[in-house]
Design a protein around this motif. Structure first.
Motif, PDB file in Angstrom:
ATOM      1  N   LEU A   1     -16.049 -11.651  15.621  1.00 50.10           N
ATOM      2  CA  LEU A   1     -15.295 -13.125  15.580  1.00 50.10           C
ATOM      3  C   LEU A   1     -13.964 -13.021  15.838  1.00 50.10           C
ATOM      4  O   LEU A   1     -13.248 -14.054  16.102  1.00 50.10           O
ATOM      5  CB  LEU A   1     -15.679 -13.592  14.004  1.00 50.10           C
ATOM      6  N   VAL A   2     -13.305 -11.917  15.812  1.00 47.20           N
ATOM      7  CA  VAL A   2     -12.004 -11.627  15.940  1.00 47.20           C
ATOM      8  C   VAL A   2     -11.645 -11.440  17.328  1.00 47.20           C
ATOM      9  O   VAL A   2     -10.423 -11.974  17.781  1.00 47.20           O
ATOM     10  CB  VAL A   2     -11.317 -10.588  15.081  1.00 47.20           C
ATOM     11  N   THR A   3     -12.597 -11.016  18.109  1.00 45.92           N
ATOM     12  CA  THR A   3     -12.442 -10.632  19.494  1.00 45.92           C
ATOM     13  C   THR A   3     -13.405 -11.622  20.460  1.00 45.92           C
ATOM     14  O   THR A   3     -13.134 -12.739  20.761  1.00 45.92           O
ATOM     15  CB  THR A   3     -12.941  -9.344  19.795  1.00 45.92           C
ATOM     16  N   PHE A   4     -14.511 -11.175  20.957  1.00 40.87           N
ATOM     17  CA  PHE A   4     -15.275 -11.919  21.802  1.00 40.87           C
ATOM     18  C   PHE A   4     -16.227 -12.888  21.450  1.00 40.87           C
ATOM     19  O   PHE A   4     -16.572 -13.775  22.267  1.00 40.87           O
ATOM     20  CB  PHE A   4     -15.924 -10.832  22.963  1.00 40.87           C
TER      21      PHE A   4
ATOM     22  N   LEU B   1      -5.303  -7.834  24.222  1.00 42.32           N
ATOM     23  CA  LEU B   1      -6.542  -7.036  24.570  1.00 42.32           C
ATOM     24  C   LEU B   1      -6.394  -5.654  24.266  1.00 42.32           C
ATOM     25  O   LEU B   1      -7.640  -4.855  23.811  1.00 42.32           O
ATOM     26  CB  LEU B   1      -6.676  -7.519  26.159  1.00 42.32           C
ATOM     27  N   PHE B   2      -5.482  -4.782  24.534  1.00 37.00           N
ATOM     28  CA  PHE B   2      -5.340  -3.365  24.018  1.00 37.00           C
ATOM     29  C   PHE B   2      -5.668  -3.137  22.588  1.00 37.00           C
ATOM     30  O   PHE B   2      -6.239  -2.233  22.188  1.00 37.00           O
ATOM     31  CB  PHE B   2      -4.173  -2.935  24.680  1.00 37.00           C
ATOM     32  N   ALA B   3      -5.074  -4.371  21.741  1.00 36.22           N
ATOM     33  CA  ALA B   3      -5.336  -4.127  20.495  1.00 36.22           C
ATOM     34  C   ALA B   3      -6.693  -4.297  20.048  1.00 36.22           C
ATOM     35  O   ALA B   3      -7.138  -3.601  19.005  1.00 36.22           O
ATOM     36  CB  ALA B   3      -4.448  -5.189  19.709  1.00 36.22           C
TER      37      ALA B   3
ATOM     38  N   GLU C   1     -13.096  -5.367  27.101  1.00 37.64           N
ATOM     39  CA  GLU C   1     -14.413  -5.593  27.032  1.00 37.64           C
ATOM     40  C   GLU C   1     -15.495  -4.631  27.316  1.00 37.64           C
ATOM     41  O   GLU C   1     -16.424  -4.801  26.462  1.00 37.64           O
ATOM     42  CB  GLU C   1     -14.575  -6.501  28.693  1.00 37.64           C
ATOM     43  N   GLU C   2     -15.013  -3.459  27.669  1.00 35.79           N
ATOM     44  CA  GLU C   2     -15.946  -2.491  27.941  1.00 35.79           C
ATOM     45  C   GLU C   2     -16.083  -1.502  26.654  1.00 35.79           C
ATOM     46  O   GLU C   2     -17.303  -1.256  26.160  1.00 35.79           O
ATOM     47  CB  GLU C   2     -15.845  -1.469  29.048  1.00 35.79           C
ATOM     48  N   VAL C   3     -14.996  -1.481  26.053  1.00 39.46           N
ATOM     49  CA  VAL C   3     -14.866  -0.956  24.587  1.00 39.46           C
ATOM     50  C   VAL C   3     -15.706  -1.676  23.511  1.00 39.46           C
ATOM     51  O   VAL C   3     -16.517  -1.247  22.757  1.00 39.46           O
ATOM     52  CB  VAL C   3     -13.544  -0.473  24.171  1.00 39.46           C
TER      53      VAL C   3
ATOM     54  N   LEU D   1     -17.538   2.275  33.670  1.00 42.82           N
ATOM     55  CA  LEU D   1     -17.444   0.666  33.508  1.00 42.82           C
ATOM     56  C   LEU D   1     -16.101   0.226  33.361  1.00 42.82           C
ATOM     57  O   LEU D   1     -15.973  -0.759  33.993  1.00 42.82           O
ATOM     58  CB  LEU D   1     -18.389   0.538  32.143  1.00 42.82           C
ATOM     59  N   VAL D   2     -15.312   0.940  32.882  1.00 39.13           N
ATOM     60  CA  VAL D   2     -13.788   0.613  32.712  1.00 39.13           C
ATOM     61  C   VAL D   2     -13.165   0.431  33.930  1.00 39.13           C
ATOM     62  O   VAL D   2     -12.579  -0.449  34.549  1.00 39.13           O
ATOM     63  CB  VAL D   2     -12.929   1.193  31.589  1.00 39.13           C
ATOM     64  N   ILE D   3     -13.627   1.649  34.661  1.00 40.99           N
ATOM     65  CA  ILE D   3     -12.865   1.637  36.090  1.00 40.99           C
ATOM     66  C   ILE D   3     -13.512   0.680  37.080  1.00 40.99           C
ATOM     67  O   ILE D   3     -12.482  -0.104  37.653  1.00 40.99           O
ATOM     68  CB  ILE D   3     -13.178   3.328  36.700  1.00 40.99           C
TER      69      ILE D   3
END
Length: 250
Positions: free
Chosen positions: A16-19, A68-70, A159-161, A224-226
């Motif tokens: 709920l905090v993110t996506f 996003l990094f956070a 997104e991937e993490v 996936l990140v790459i």
């Protein structure tokens, strides 16, 4: 029982905090499109100009990346507190052959998803299911290219993490099977792209299924990140520099 309850609460709060918040926001925006002229008549700017002052514009773009990094850091921190480090998640240090393998898989995934994605976007526009998406605006000064690359990397990592690594790990800990976990991750990914239209939601759901299946098979998050970073960089920078010459993007 208490531990499982706490874990369920953690997952709900993180999403709920993110996506999940982004998914609810996107769904609400999509409903608004349909109450108005319709999604086909809507233009969406992914990285709009935030200020007429270049320094402020760059700073605001960079702050989006910091957020996003956070989000990724939050998920990694909570996992580490329960004994699951980045390496166990498939996001450990890359050296030598492992780095080359991850890069190869990432490039392959980017090609397998990116090219059909462009075709799906074009089909969605023809069918009136997708908004006119502008990945970049405001020209191509050097600092804006840096901002686009930074945002692409931040998007990919967050997104991937969160959507794949964190969610898959926690749902499996809660006893959900591979199929349910895969479906949940894919639906979440599709939901927060609905602001771009029905076609984007469907396309990202399919991408989520492919990425989720790859993660369950490889247990490696770096490819996936790459792949995600490559696709976003190509779209953002490619549109900024070539969009006016490519009919499919205009």
């Amino acid at each position: 029982m208490a531990a499982r309850r706490d874990l369920r609460a953690e997952v709900a709060i993180v999403l709920l905090v993110t996506f999940a918040w982004s998914g609810l926001w996107s769904l609400t925006v999509l409903i608004g499109y349909q109450l108005g002229p319709g999604v086909a008549q809507t233009t969406v700017s992914l990285n709009p100009v935030r200020s007429r002052f270049p320094v402020i514009d760059f700073a605001l773009q960079a702050l989006d990346a910091v957020q996003l990094f956070a989000w990724a850091a939050l998920a990694l921190y909570l996992l580490r507190r329960t004994g699951i480090g980045a390496a166990a998640l498939g996001l450990g240090r890359l050296t030598g052959r492992a780095a080359a393998r991850a890069a190869g898989y990432g490039v392959g995934l980017a090609a397998a998803i990116g090219l059909p994605g462009l075709a799906l976007y074009a089909a969605g526009r023809e069918l009136g299911l997708t908004a006119h998406v502008m990945p970049a605006t405001g020209g191509v000064p050097w600092w804006r290219i840096i901002a686009y690359v930074l945002l692409a990397i931040a998007n990919a990592l967050a997104e991937e993490v969160v959507v794949v690594g964190y969610l898959t790990t926690r749902l499996r800990q809660l006893g959900f099977g591979a199929a349910t976990t895969l479906a949940a991750s894919a639906v979440l990914r599709g939901s927060y792209h609905l602001y771009q239209g029905f076609g984007a939601g469907l396309g990202n759901l399919v991408m989520g299924l492919i990425f989720g299946a790859a993660y369950l098979r490889w247990r490696r998050l770096w490819p996936l990140v790459i792949a995600h970073a490559i696709m976003d960089i190509v779209v953002y920078v490619g549109y900024a520099t070539l969009g006016s010459h490519l009919g499919i993007l205009s």
